[in-house]
Design a protein around this motif. Structure first.
Motif, PDB file in Angstrom:
ATOM      1  N   GLY A 226      27.468  47.274  32.526  1.00  0.00           N
ATOM      2  CA  GLY A 226      27.660  45.816  32.549  1.00  0.00           C
ATOM      3  C   GLY A 226      28.936  45.376  33.228  1.00  0.00           C
ATOM      4  O   GLY A 226      29.087  44.214  33.581  1.00  0.00           O
ATOM      5  N   ILE A 227      29.875  46.274  33.459  1.00  0.00           N
ATOM      6  CA  ILE A 227      31.117  45.835  34.107  1.00  0.00           C
ATOM      7  C   ILE A 227      30.873  45.731  35.607  1.00  0.00           C
ATOM      8  O   ILE A 227      30.319  46.634  36.216  1.00  0.00           O
ATOM      9  N   SER A 228      31.266  44.597  36.166  1.00  0.00           N
ATOM     10  CA  SER A 228      31.081  44.425  37.605  1.00  0.00           C
ATOM     11  C   SER A 228      32.261  43.632  38.130  1.00  0.00           C
ATOM     12  O   SER A 228      32.198  42.424  38.244  1.00  0.00           O
ATOM     13  N   LEU A 229      33.351  44.318  38.390  1.00  0.00           N
ATOM     14  CA  LEU A 229      34.547  43.636  38.876  1.00  0.00           C
ATOM     15  C   LEU A 229      34.451  43.462  40.381  1.00  0.00           C
ATOM     16  O   LEU A 229      34.049  44.398  41.082  1.00  0.00           O
ATOM     17  N   ASN A 230      34.845  42.286  40.857  1.00  0.00           N
ATOM     18  CA  ASN A 230      34.869  42.114  42.307  1.00  0.00           C
ATOM     19  C   ASN A 230      36.268  42.490  42.829  1.00  0.00           C
ATOM     20  O   ASN A 230      37.165  42.827  42.051  1.00  0.00           O
ATOM     21  N   VAL A 231      36.432  42.404  44.147  1.00  0.00           N
ATOM     22  CA  VAL A 231      37.676  42.900  44.750  1.00  0.00           C
ATOM     23  C   VAL A 231      38.897  42.165  44.191  1.00  0.00           C
ATOM     24  O   VAL A 231      39.902  42.779  43.818  1.00  0.00           O
ATOM     25  N   ALA A 232      38.803  40.823  44.099  1.00  0.00           N
ATOM     26  CA  ALA A 232      39.963  40.043  43.621  1.00  0.00           C
ATOM     27  C   ALA A 232      40.314  40.417  42.186  1.00  0.00           C
ATOM     28  O   ALA A 232      41.495  40.516  41.818  1.00  0.00           O
ATOM     29  N   GLU A 233      39.290  40.629  41.374  1.00  0.00           N
ATOM     30  CA  GLU A 233      39.547  40.979  39.968  1.00  0.00           C
ATOM     31  C   GLU A 233      40.185  42.364  39.855  1.00  0.00           C
ATOM     32  O   GLU A 233      41.120  42.576  39.076  1.00  0.00           O
ATOM     33  N   LYS A 234      39.685  43.318  40.658  1.00  0.00           N
ATOM     34  CA  LYS A 234      40.273  44.664  40.618  1.00  0.00           C
ATOM     35  C   LYS A 234      41.733  44.625  41.077  1.00  0.00           C
ATOM     36  O   LYS A 234      42.593  45.290  40.513  1.00  0.00           O
ATOM     37  N   LEU A 235      41.963  43.808  42.085  1.00  0.00           N
ATOM     38  CA  LEU A 235      43.328  43.687  42.599  1.00  0.00           C
ATOM     39  C   LEU A 235      44.247  43.100  41.531  1.00  0.00           C
ATOM     40  O   LEU A 235      45.379  43.558  41.337  1.00  0.00           O
ATOM     41  N   GLU A 236      43.768  42.105  40.825  1.00  0.00           N
ATOM     42  CA  GLU A 236      44.576  41.477  39.774  1.00  0.00           C
ATOM     43  C   GLU A 236      44.911  42.497  38.671  1.00  0.00           C
ATOM     44  O   GLU A 236      46.040  42.569  38.189  1.00  0.00           O
ATOM     45  N   ILE A 237      43.904  43.295  38.294  1.00  0.00           N
ATOM     46  CA  ILE A 237      44.152  44.318  37.260  1.00  0.00           C
ATOM     47  C   ILE A 237      45.151  45.346  37.790  1.00  0.00           C
ATOM     48  O   ILE A 237      46.093  45.741  37.088  1.00  0.00           O
ATOM     49  N   ALA A 238      44.976  45.753  39.051  1.00  0.00           N
ATOM     50  CA  ALA A 238      45.884  46.764  39.625  1.00  0.00           C
ATOM     51  C   ALA A 238      47.322  46.232  39.669  1.00  0.00           C
ATOM     52  O   ALA A 238      48.276  46.959  39.376  1.00  0.00           O
TER      53      ALA A 238
END
Ligand code: KIV
Ligand code: ZN
Length: 522
Positions: free
Chosen positions: A21-33
């Motif tokens: 169910g997890i589906s992070l997009n590029v912007a979200e992954k970048l924010e987490i990183a």
């Protein structure tokens, strides 16, 4: 390097992202990183680039934009995996390729359908190929804790000979026990020439609830890197939880002979909230360190004790993990500058059009709520981040709800191409009606799997935060939404989940692409 320093290898964006169910997009992954970098992790495993173009793009973005940690990408031993991993991390200041192959007979026989000799050859070739690209190569013998130890040691020796700089021992299915893992690692040191000259790492899954205990046993046996994920997310029961490992070493540092991490513990709570919000994975209330009850005292005796002296019932101070440190409160008279400064204090650099948009949302909320707290602002900015990244957008909605007739919803949705489409539906309840009206408007026949509503803060006027998991074409995807109006928050979450699902389906490579022949992910 300081021999007591334990490196934190965060795999939230790789193993964590493999949670259903997890589906992070590029912007979200970048924010987490970016937040992981603020937290001070040593390595960010940013993804598994061969699996999809979206993953490759996200790893590339992290490698280019996130300063501080080593950026790692995962690869099977196949040449094209390693090429994709290199393409993804090559622009990082400190790139790492992490390659793996199973050494357990169960995996070799049934999954890889090959021989021990072939696995040795694949490990040798993969590490050598990765080393031709980068100096920092990690090798993992997958399912090591169920594998023959002598054979695993031989494969590790080959990896070291070819230049691996980190050897990671995975307890892939969460099977081992702390005392057993200690003995395993002690023997591995005896059997593997050169193991004491590389970084030994541990990667433990939580199927029996022992991931943190096993990781800790690994560290006591000499490992100096722990692979873990924020909130313990990951395959099945998840990975060792980052916050538990970090706070264990921090809280008991006097008793663990100076073993320590480089993490800024006050960033833990915020990192946990961000990951929970963007992944849609809630944190259980009694979760160690980051659960909302982790520092709450319910019984009268405990409350009495804590009021007299905090340490009577608390082994950690909540402020050490970043709870209750931010007293920011804004109101409807606060201006754009105050908002920008408050966001800066929370670690968000927002300016230009993004600030205008955040200010507009802030004013809408401040009109309805007297006080807008740091938690509200965090929820709002994270929500805006999602807005910038998704395909469909909710434009408007009408919902008629009554106890005397079935609820009816009409919605207007902006498509990725920029057109406004409308749809309506009479449902079983107002939320059902609006979700199905969105399906009708977009023509996407998604099925709802999960729906959750939480309050961002306490109080009657709290912001509502919703999370939706839906299924489309056999894939699941999630979306989240925030608003003072629960129906609006639900509709926003649904539209985002739908956008993520459509993107995921589009990214699924048809029959002959390299990802199509991937074995199930580790
Ligand atoms: O669990 C596992 O074995 C993994 C490896 C890729 C390290 O995730
Ligand atoms: Zn794993």
């Amino acid at each position: 390097m300081d021999s007591d320093r334990v490196l934190i290898f965060d795999t939230t964006l790789r193993d964590g992202e493999q949670s259903p169910g997890i589906s992070l997009n590029v912007a979200e992954k970048l924010e987490i990183a970016q937040q992981l970098a603020r937290l001070g992790v040593d390595v960010i495993e940013a993804g598994f680039p061969i699996t999809s173009p979206g993953d490759l793009e996200a790893v590339q973005a992290i490698a280019r934009q996130v300063e501080g940690p080593i950026v790692a990408a995962l690869a099977r031993t196949h040449q094209q995996d390693i090429d994709a991993a290199y393409n993804a991390v090559r622009d990082a200041a400190r790139p790492r390729i992490h390659t793996f192959i199973s050494t357990s007979d169960i995996h070799i026989r049934h999954q890889l359908q090959t021989t021990r000799e072939d696995v040795k050859g694949q490990a040798r070739a993969a590490v050598a190929h990765a080393r031709s690209y980068v100096e920092d190569v990690e090798f993992s013998p997958m399912d090591a804790t169920r594998a023959d130890l002598e054979y695993t040691a031989e494969v590790c020796r080959i990896a070291i000979e070819e230049g691996a700089t980190t050897i990671n021992i995975p307890d892939t299915v969460g099977y081992t026990m702390p005392h057993e893992f200690t003995t395993y690692l002690e023997r591995l040191y005896e059997l593997t020439p050169g193991l004491e000259d590389v970084v030994v790492s541990v990667h433990c899954h939580d199927d029996l609830g022992l991931a943190v205990a096993n990781s800790f046993a690994g560290v006591l046996a000499g490992a100096r890197q722990v692979e873990c994920a924020v909130n313990g997310i990951g395959e099945r029961a998840g990975n060792a939880s980052l916050e538990e490992i970090v706070m264990l070493l921090h809280t008991r540092r006097a008793d663990v002979e100076g073993l320590h991490t480089g993490c800024e513990t006050r960033e833990i709570a915020r990192t946990s909230r961000l990951v929970s919000r963007l992944t849609g994975y809630p944190v259980q209330p009694n979760k160690a360190i980051v659960g909302r009850n982790a520092f709450v005292h319910e019984s009268g005796i405990h409350q009495d004790g804590v009021l007299k002296e905090r340490t009577t019932y608390e082994i950690m101070d909540a402020t050490t993990v970043g709870l209750e440190v931010n007293s920011i409160v804004l109101g409807k008279h606060s201006g754009r500058h105050a908002l920008q400064q408050a966001l800066r204090d929370l670690g968000f650099e927002v300016s230009g059009q993004a600030l205008n948009q955040a200010f507009k949302r802030f004013k809408e909320i401040a009109d309805k709520k007297k006080q807008v707290s740091a938690m509200d602002l965090e929820a709002l900015v994270t929500d805006e981040l999602r807005e910038a990244a998704v395909g469909y957008e909710l434009e408007w909605f009408d919902v008629e709800a009554s106890s005397r007739r079935p609820p009816h919803a009409t919605v207007g949705v902006r498509t990725p191409a920029g057109d406004e489409v409308t749809g309506n539906f009479t449902g079983d309840g107002p939320i059902d009606a609006i979700f199905r009206a969105i399906n009708a408007a977009t023509g996407v026949d998604a099925r709802l799997r999960e729906f959750r509503v939480d309050a961002v803060t306490g109080g009657q006027d709290a912001l509502g935060e919703t999370s939706v998991v839906l299924e489309l074409g056999g894939l699941s995807a999630s979306g989240q939404g925030v608003s003072t109006d629960i129906i609006e928050a639900a509709a926003r979450a649904y539209v985002r989940a739908l956008s993520n699902a459509v993107r995921k389906v589009a990214e699924t490579v048809p029959s002959e692409g390299p990802a199509a022949e991937l074995e199930p992910t580790p």
